[in-house]
Design an enzyme around this catalytic site. Structure first.
Site, PDB file in Angstrom:
ATOM      1  N   HIS A   1      -3.505  10.670   0.420  1.00 50.50           N
ATOM      2  CA  HIS A   1      -2.860  10.605   1.757  1.00 50.50           C
ATOM      3  C   HIS A   1      -2.388  12.151   2.195  1.00 50.50           C
ATOM      4  CE1 HIS A   1      -1.312   7.357   4.743  1.00 50.50           C
ATOM      5  NE2 HIS A   1      -0.914   8.645   5.343  1.00 50.50           N
TER       6      HIS A   1
ATOM      7  N   ARG B   1       0.957  -1.259   0.081  1.00 47.08           N
ATOM      8  CA  ARG B   1       0.121   0.052   0.179  1.00 47.08           C
ATOM      9  C   ARG B   1       0.973   1.141  -0.032  1.00 47.08           C
ATOM     10  NH1 ARG B   1      -3.009   3.155   4.765  1.00 47.08           N
ATOM     11  NH2 ARG B   1      -4.289   4.605   3.377  1.00 47.08           N
TER      12      ARG B   1
ATOM     13  N   GLU C   1      -3.280  -0.220   7.751  1.00 49.42           N
ATOM     14  CA  GLU C   1      -2.388   0.323   8.613  1.00 49.42           C
ATOM     15  C   GLU C   1      -2.310  -0.284  10.173  1.00 49.42           C
ATOM     16  OE1 GLU C   1      -1.365   4.681   9.309  1.00 49.42           O
ATOM     17  OE2 GLU C   1      -2.050   4.924   6.998  1.00 49.42           O
TER      18      GLU C   1
ATOM     19  N   TYR D   1      -4.543   1.991  15.718  1.00 42.70           N
ATOM     20  CA  TYR D   1      -3.512   2.261  16.438  1.00 42.70           C
ATOM     21  C   TYR D   1      -3.738   2.004  17.848  1.00 42.70           C
ATOM     22  CZ  TYR D   1      -0.869   3.671  12.279  1.00 42.70           C
ATOM     23  OH  TYR D   1      -0.264   3.768  11.079  1.00 42.70           O
TER      24      TYR D   1
ATOM     25  N   GLU E   1      -7.743   8.165   5.844  1.00 46.75           N
ATOM     26  CA  GLU E   1      -8.021   8.737   7.516  1.00 46.75           C
ATOM     27  C   GLU E   1      -8.739  10.415   7.240  1.00 46.75           C
ATOM     28  OE1 GLU E   1      -4.687   8.471   9.962  1.00 46.75           O
ATOM     29  OE2 GLU E   1      -4.942   6.440   9.962  1.00 46.75           O
TER      30      GLU E   1
ATOM     31  N   ASN F   1      -7.400   1.351   9.668  1.00 50.43           N
ATOM     32  CA  ASN F   1      -6.256   1.901  10.307  1.00 50.43           C
ATOM     33  C   ASN F   1      -6.395   1.718  11.768  1.00 50.43           C
ATOM     34  OD1 ASN F   1      -5.412   2.212   7.823  1.00 50.43           O
ATOM     35  ND2 ASN F   1      -5.070   4.389   7.995  1.00 50.43           N
TER      36      ASN F   1
HETATM   37  C1  BGC Z   1      -1.468   7.787   9.021  1.00 53.26           C
HETATM   38  C2  BGC Z   1       0.061   7.675   8.757  1.00 53.26           C
HETATM   39  C3  BGC Z   1       0.838   7.947  10.061  1.00 53.26           C
HETATM   40  C4  BGC Z   1       0.493   6.863  10.978  1.00 53.26           C
HETATM   41  C5  BGC Z   1       1.435   6.868  12.545  1.00 53.26           C
HETATM   42  C6  BGC Z   1      -1.729   7.290  10.430  1.00 53.26           C
HETATM   43  O1  BGC Z   1      -2.702   8.324  11.057  1.00 53.26           O
HETATM   44  O2  BGC Z   1      -2.121   7.416   8.014  1.00 53.26           O
HETATM   45  O3  BGC Z   1       0.444   8.401   7.788  1.00 53.26           O
HETATM   46  O4  BGC Z   1       2.219   8.164   9.657  1.00 53.26           O
HETATM   47  O5  BGC Z   1      -0.713   7.077  11.357  1.00 53.26           O
HETATM   48  O6  BGC Z   1       1.120   8.181  12.954  1.00 53.26           O
HETATM   49  C1  BGC Z   2      -3.948   9.069  18.014  1.00 56.84           C
HETATM   50  C2  BGC Z   2      -3.819   8.078  16.933  1.00 56.84           C
HETATM   51  C3  BGC Z   2      -3.903   8.395  15.529  1.00 56.84           C
HETATM   52  C4  BGC Z   2      -2.638   9.400  15.427  1.00 56.84           C
HETATM   53  C5  BGC Z   2      -2.652  10.008  14.105  1.00 56.84           C
HETATM   54  C6  BGC Z   2      -3.065  10.046  17.947  1.00 56.84           C
HETATM   55  O1  BGC Z   2      -2.970  11.218  18.717  1.00 56.84           O
HETATM   56  O2  BGC Z   2      -3.764   8.618  19.288  1.00 56.84           O
HETATM   57  O3  BGC Z   2      -4.796   6.875  17.123  1.00 56.84           O
HETATM   58  O4  BGC Z   2      -3.480   7.446  14.743  1.00 56.84           O
HETATM   59  O5  BGC Z   2      -3.034  10.385  16.321  1.00 56.84           O
HETATM   60  O6  BGC Z   2      -1.636  10.473  13.674  1.00 56.84           O
END
Ligand code: BGC
Ligand code: BGC
Length: 446
Positions: A122, A78, A354, A295, A167, A293
């Protein structure tokens, strides 16, 4: 407990990047300026004054990077296409040299047996469109669809599936509400027309891609939201945050309507941005897949002062990444379960587009990244046995790269990049991921 080796046969393994985070070459071959070039030039906007001008120099080193992907055994890659390379002013004239770069990249991926999965936007909007209001301007949605058609006509013969946007939540909130990302606007909730126009652009582009026989996905950054306590105040705050972060970006696409925005104090028509017929344009081109995505989860409490209807609080009992984000792999399983509950039959198959973490190398080796990936892939295997339909996983990221407002400070790569010399060095997580992919494939081939 099922684990990552129980992921289904045919599960697709990948890695992800984005144009402005890796390409560099911002003034080459006719590329126009993007909002990130302009934003990063503002004193104080990006940590230590870093910019994406060189980044990983992937524009010149893509062949070496594809070798790294081949070494991992990836099924898919990707990446994103830089709109200002293809259309330097965002509209009208197409720049053949810009398109030619993606043509070469895609040919090389196909030759390596790796399926290209491009994202059309993006975050690197052509600055000329920002000068006309950027995503606050409804016209940008139409310009985006035109750009999508140009790119698809050139590359669609080798690219079966396209991601329209990356996003829209993060781009709207960081870029237009808080101003910590380009274009650096600080409109708070009045930023939300930018969200609607991105979704409209998605819908318009999706129709054109479908007309060309191509599949369409949208990648959202979603988070499972949990109230900090059982109190009704914390529950209401959590619901307001869930509406803003998740439902505002998913309901229109999957259900054809916006959620009730009253808890945010936002009018139903999003300050006049939503016109008759828009929701059909957004919803009718059915998504072929939802890009997720993931995190971290988000813990939310009632606000302690005036302003926003929620406070975001830490999850102190979880480990944290170098970025300070809590590591909660089971949040991915919970998120997948809640999506099935909220959307039922309307939920298309999911691809994790992601997932990954930044690791602080001065104090730790790469083990935290391996633990992060292993934990999330185990949670994914568990979610699939519970009924989630997840087809693939793209780790963020292949390479250390330009991490937006953090510059080169947060290192997300399974490959280390020395930004002085551009030397790539695979990390322990690279070998771990390669071995996992090979073992999984061997177990599930007949
Ligand atoms: C984004 C990426 C970024 C990653 C880590 C995502 O929100 O799509 O571009 O590098 O999170 O912050
Ligand atoms: C959030 C993550 C998000 C990121 C984007 C952070 O502050 O906790 O969930 O992916 O921002 O770059």
């Amino acid at each position: 407990m099922p684990n990552r080796l129980d992921l289904p046969a045919g599960f697709r393994w990948g890695a992800a990047t984005a144009a402005h985070q890796i390409e560099g070459a911002v003034e080459e071959d006719g590329r126009g300026p993007s909002v990130w070039d302009v934003f990063a030039a503002r004193p104080g906007a990006v940590r230590d004054g870093h910019t994406g001008a060189v980044a990983c120099d992937h524009y010149h080193r893509y062949a070496e990077d594809i070798e790294l992907m081949r070494g991992l055994g990836l099924d898919g890659y990707r990446f994103s296409i830089a709109w200002p390379r293809v259309m330097p002013t965002g509209a009208g004239a197409v720049n053949p040299a810009g398109l030619a770069f993606y043509d070469r990249l895609i040919d090389a991926l196909v030759a390596a047996g790796i399926t290209p999965l491009p994202t059309l936007f993006h975050w690197d909007l052509p600055q000329a469109l920002e000068d006309e209001g950027g995503w606050l301007n409804r016209d940008t949605a139409y310009r985006f669809a035109e750009y999508a058609a140009v790119v698809a006509d050139r590359l669609g013969d080798r690219v079966p599936t396209w991601i329209t946007l990356n996003e829209p939540f993060v781009h709207t909130v960081f870029g237009y509400a808080l101003g910590t990302h380009a274009p650096g606007r600080t409109l708070m909730f009045e930023a939300l027309p930018a969200a609607h126009h991105q979704l409209l652009g998605h819908g318009l582009a999706a129709s054109l891609l479908h007309e060309r026989g191509l599949e369409v996905m949208l990648s959202n950054n979603l988070t499972p939201v949990r109230p900090a306590s059982p109190s009704s105040e914390d529950a209401a705050a959590a619901e307001a945050y869930d509406t803003l972060h998740n439902r505002l970006f998913t309901d229109p696409v999957l259900l054809g309507r916006y959620p009730d925005l009253s808890a945010l104090g936002v009018p139903d028509d999003i300050y006049g941005a939503v016109r008759d017929g828009d929701l059909d344009l957004i919803h009718t081109p059915r998504l072929d897949g939802l890009g997720l995505n993931y995190y971290n989860p988000t813990r939310v409490a009632a606000p302690t002062g005036p302003g926003l209807p929620f406070d975001l609080v830490d999850i102190p009992e979880a480990p944290h990444t170098a970025f300070g984000w809590p590591v909660v792999p089971d949040g991915l399983r919970q998120l997948l379960a809640s999506l099935r509950k909220s959307y039922g039959e309307a939920l298309p198959p999911i691809t994790i587009t992601e997932n990954g973490c930044s690791v602080d190398e001065s104090t730790t080796p790469d083990q935290p990244r391996i633990d992060f990936l292993a934990g999330h892939l185990d949670a994914l295997a568990q979610a699939i046995t519970e009924g989630a339909d997840v087809r693939g996983y793209y780790t963020w990221s292949l390479l250390d790269n330009f991490e937006w407002a953090e510059g080169y400070h947060q290192r997300f790569g399974v490959v280390h990049v020395d930004f002085e010399t551009q030397k790539r060095t695979p990390r322990a997580s690279y070998a771990w991921y390669r071995d996992l992919i090979a073992t999984h494939r061997a177990l599930h081939s007949d």
